[in-house]
Design a protein around this motif. Structure first.
Motif, mmCIF file in Angstrom:
data_model
loop_
_atom_site.group_PDB
_atom_site.id
_atom_site.type_symbol
_atom_site.label_atom_id
_atom_site.label_comp_id
_atom_site.label_asym_id
_atom_site.label_seq_id
_atom_site.Cartn_x
_atom_site.Cartn_y
_atom_site.Cartn_z
ATOM 1 N N GLU A 148 1.007 -1.232 0.102
ATOM 2 C CA GLU A 148 -0.391 0.177 -0.012
ATOM 3 C C GLU A 148 0.694 0.887 -0.248
ATOM 4 N N ARG A 180 0.886 -6.659 -4.573
ATOM 5 C CA ARG A 180 0.579 -7.743 -3.556
ATOM 6 C C ARG A 180 0.141 -9.422 -4.426
ATOM 7 N N GLU A 182 -1.769 -11.408 -4.775
ATOM 8 C CA GLU A 182 -3.177 -12.011 -4.345
ATOM 9 C C GLU A 182 -3.122 -13.377 -4.966
ATOM 10 N N PHE A 190 -9.535 -5.151 -12.894
ATOM 11 C CA PHE A 190 -10.570 -5.119 -10.784
ATOM 12 C C PHE A 190 -9.381 -6.343 -9.823
ATOM 13 N N ARG A 191 -8.591 -6.785 -10.091
ATOM 14 C CA ARG A 191 -7.476 -7.860 -8.854
ATOM 15 C C ARG A 191 -6.485 -7.734 -9.987
ATOM 16 N N THR A 192 -5.277 -7.185 -9.752
ATOM 17 C CA THR A 192 -4.404 -7.955 -10.547
ATOM 18 C C THR A 192 -2.687 -7.472 -9.793
ATOM 19 N N PHE A 195 -1.032 -2.670 -9.124
ATOM 20 C CA PHE A 195 -1.627 -2.315 -9.159
ATOM 21 C C PHE A 195 -1.267 -0.736 -8.892
ATOM 22 N N GLN A 197 -2.416 2.729 -6.935
ATOM 23 C CA GLN A 197 -3.024 3.386 -5.969
ATOM 24 C C GLN A 197 -3.307 5.070 -5.919
ATOM 25 N N GLU A 199 -3.901 6.957 -2.653
ATOM 26 C CA GLU A 199 -4.029 7.203 -1.290
ATOM 27 C C GLU A 199 -4.118 8.675 -0.837
ATOM 28 N N GLU A 264 -15.939 -3.135 -3.999
ATOM 29 C CA GLU A 264 -15.222 -2.307 -3.885
ATOM 30 C C GLU A 264 -14.496 -1.386 -4.533
ATOM 31 N N LEU A 265 -15.133 -0.085 -4.513
ATOM 32 C CA LEU A 265 -13.802 0.754 -5.489
ATOM 33 C C LEU A 265 -12.778 1.024 -4.851
ATOM 34 N N GLU A 266 -13.539 2.256 -3.558
ATOM 35 C CA GLU A 266 -11.978 2.395 -2.806
ATOM 36 C C GLU A 266 -12.725 2.159 -0.988
ATOM 37 N N GLU A 303 -8.548 8.008 6.072
ATOM 38 C CA GLU A 303 -7.959 7.940 4.808
ATOM 39 C C GLU A 303 -9.035 6.668 3.656
ATOM 40 N N GLY A 307 -8.195 3.569 -6.339
ATOM 41 C CA GLY A 307 -6.754 2.961 -7.564
ATOM 42 C C GLY A 307 -7.506 3.512 -9.061
HETATM 43 N N1 GAP Z 1 -4.482 2.251 2.757
HETATM 44 C C1 GAP Z 1 -5.509 1.042 2.375
HETATM 45 C C2 GAP Z 1 -6.097 0.275 1.586
HETATM 46 O O1 GAP Z 1 -4.394 -0.598 0.372
HETATM 47 P P1 GAP Z 1 -7.302 -1.363 0.264
HETATM 48 O O2 GAP Z 1 -9.178 -1.364 0.453
HETATM 49 O O3 GAP Z 1 -6.698 -2.709 0.509
HETATM 50 O O4 GAP Z 1 -7.165 -0.261 0.837
HETATM 51 C C3 GAP Z 1 -6.825 0.413 -1.433
HETATM 52 O O5 GAP Z 1 -6.569 -1.131 -0.915
HETATM 53 C C4 GAP Z 1 -8.035 0.354 -2.870
HETATM 54 O O6 GAP Z 1 -6.360 -0.373 -3.772
HETATM 55 C C5 GAP Z 1 -8.738 -0.233 -3.228
HETATM 56 O O7 GAP Z 1 -10.158 0.089 -2.996
HETATM 57 C C6 GAP Z 1 -8.580 -1.014 -4.710
HETATM 58 O O8 GAP Z 1 -9.089 0.370 -5.683
HETATM 59 C C7 GAP Z 1 -7.071 -0.486 -5.153
HETATM 60 N N2 GAP Z 1 -6.739 -1.881 -5.179
HETATM 61 C C8 GAP Z 1 -6.612 -2.607 -4.138
HETATM 62 N N3 GAP Z 1 -5.633 -4.191 -4.739
HETATM 63 C C9 GAP Z 1 -5.984 -3.855 -5.222
HETATM 64 C C10 GAP Z 1 -6.018 -4.821 -6.849
HETATM 65 N N4 GAP Z 1 -5.317 -6.528 -6.313
HETATM 66 N N5 GAP Z 1 -5.691 -4.564 -7.957
HETATM 67 C C11 GAP Z 1 -6.408 -3.145 -8.143
HETATM 68 N N6 GAP Z 1 -6.669 -2.005 -7.716
HETATM 69 C C12 GAP Z 1 -6.375 -2.713 -5.704
#
Ligand code: GAP
Length: 445
Positions: A148, A180, A182, A190-192, A195, A197, A199, A264-266, A303, A307
């Motif tokens: 993050e 991450r 993942e 959506f989930r890579t 990516f 952020q 913040e 989740e978008l944010e 916070e 992303g």
């Molecule tokens: N600092 C808090 C934090 O990192 P999170 O909900 O894990 O919170 C925030 O991540 C945002 O980052 C998510 O809402 C999303 O938009 C983006 N995000 C998180 N993991 C992601 C992933 N694997 N791929 C794409 N976007 C991601």
């Protein structure tokens, strides 16, 4: 979602990464229009955080931090995802997201729902990606790619307090890559595992934390509707106590109704004083605010964390439309002009007509001094319009025979398909005004 993936590839927004080597699961490269569009998303975010306010400053911190940071933040011990293996299909899933995954044996079912599924008990898996820092293998330190961007902000709290001379409430905003490992990446952007952020950590007096938390939830929801996302596709979902991250006192997700469901978008979190206290304790540097009258406290942190990749996917999904016009189907991205990759196209009706080309090139050269515009003379005019519709270009200026005679051009509106004639000398101002106009998607609420 398949239609979005196919359009992104066909029009050069996003390509699968390392494709000639067979790809790398859920990794993507952004092509020309993807870069332009994602840059617009990031620019709108920065404007709303920094340009339009006096209380937030910008930061760009390092991706690789001292590994002790992750001990202090709790990520080394706590950034775990629960994971289950299926002994039957040999696939691995996130235990808390089985309803978003497909069974390996029967894809119409979720893992665990098919009679042959044989899932293990959940096990913990740390999602931080490790690498080594230093050239000598023996002495290289094990470090992590940040999961993050937030921690880089906490580490700079004191710098900003002293050098930017801020006092709470104030914020620090940052956009950058995070990584991450993942377990179940997927659903396109959506989930890579790599990516970006966006913040912002907002430091507030402790007794104002609840108020600012509510403020930022509304503020962030409003940002998505401001740039054209339909209200009916957005909702705020407060986390249940057992869902909260280790640092969070309260979190609400801004969710979007993707074709695969509400996701989740944010997230907007009230992180309390967790991070500043943890870093004070582990580093030995006091991270607190001391007022002129000597009062001192550890600020609490609100916070909003989103992303640009995920936001861009939502903007694309929400804008995607198909319609039949004069018995012909067209695909159109009804993007808000402020996020559209190209703002206008300049099209000479006949590419071989010297007068038309001369006027069109001159207009293009003039417009490009202020906006991202495109000149296109290749192919029949209908095809060129369709190409611009598919990349979401809000306006097209066509130069025809009449232009050569009376110095006027037609402007075609992407959404209504209305056409009007304008003096060529007034196009720049017209475009300026049109891009500033309040915009609402014709797709309804
Ligand atoms: N600092 C808090 C934090 O990192 P999170 O909900 O894990 O919170 C925030 O991540 C945002 O980052 C998510 O809402 C999303 O938009 C983006 N995000 C998180 N993991 C992601 C992933 N694997 N791929 C794409 N976007 C991601």
């Amino acid at each position: 979602m398949d239609k979005i993936v196919s359009l992104c590839r066909r029009r050069g927004f996003v390509f699968p990464s390392s494709e000639i080597y067979g790809g790398l699961g859920s990794a993507y490269d952004y092509g020309h229009y993807g870069v332009l569009m994602k840059n617009n998303v990031k620019a709108r975010w920065l404007e709303s955080m920094i340009q339009e306010r006096d209380d937030i400053v910008a930061l760009d911190s390092a991706i690789i931090l001292n590994p002790r940071v992750w001990e202090a933040s709790g990520h080394t011990q706590l950034m775990h995802d629960p994971l289950v293996d299926c002994r039957a299909c040999k696939l691995r899933f996130r235990a808390d997201a089985l309803d978003q995954a497909q069974c390996g044996l029967k894809p119409s079912k979720h893992p665990g729902e098919f009679k042959d599924c044989d899932l293990t008990e959940p096990r913990e898996f740390n999602v931080m990606l490790a690498t080594s820092f230093g050239v000598l293998e023996e002495s290289a330190a094990k470090v992590y790619l940040r999961p993050e961007t937030a921690q880089g902000i906490f580490l700079n709290f004191k710098n900003v307090l002293q050098i930017a001379r801020r006092k709470p409430p104030f914020g620090i905003a940052q956009i950058g890559k995070s990584f991450r490992n993942e377990i179940t990446p997927g659903n396109f952007l959506f989930r890579t595992r790599e990516f970006e952020q966006m913040e912002m950590e907002f430091f507030v007096p402790p007794d104002e934390a609840d108020e600012w938390y509510r403020y930022w939830v509304e503020e962030r929801l409003g940002w998505y509707t401001r740039y054209g996302i339909r209200e009916s596709k957005l909702r705020v979902r407060p986390h249940e106590p057992d869902e909260l991250s280790h640092y969070s006192q309260a979190t609400s997700d801004v969710e979007y109704l993707f074709p695969i469901g509400w996701l989740e978008l944010e997230g907007v979190a009230n992180r309390g004083d967790y991070d500043l206290r943890q870093h004070s304790e582990h580093s030995g540097t006091k991270l607190e605010y001391v007022g002129e009258g000597g009062e001192r406290y550890v600020p609490h942190v609100i916070e909003p964390a989103g992303g640009p990749d995920r936001s861009m996917l939502a903007f694309l999904v929400d804008a995607y439309d198909e319609e039949v016009v004069a018995e012909r189907e067209r695909t159109v991205l009804r993007l808000h002009p402020a996020v559209a990759p190209v703002k206008a196209a300049v099209l000479p009706l006949i590419a071989k007509d010297e007068g038309m080309v001369r006027h069109a090139r001159a207009l293009y050269e003039e417009l490009r001094t202020r906006h991202m515009v495109e000149y296109d003379e290749g192919g029949a005019i209908g095809r060129r319009y369709r190409r611009q519709d598919e990349i979401g270009t809000p306006f097209a200026f066509t130069v025809d025979e009449q232009t050569v005679g009376d110095e006027t051009v037609t402007v075609r509106d992407r959404d209504s398909l209305a056409q009007e004639r304008l003096p060529i000398g007034g196009v720049q101002d017209w475009l300026e005004e049109a891009l500033e106009r309040p915009w609402k998607t014709p797709k309804g609420d």
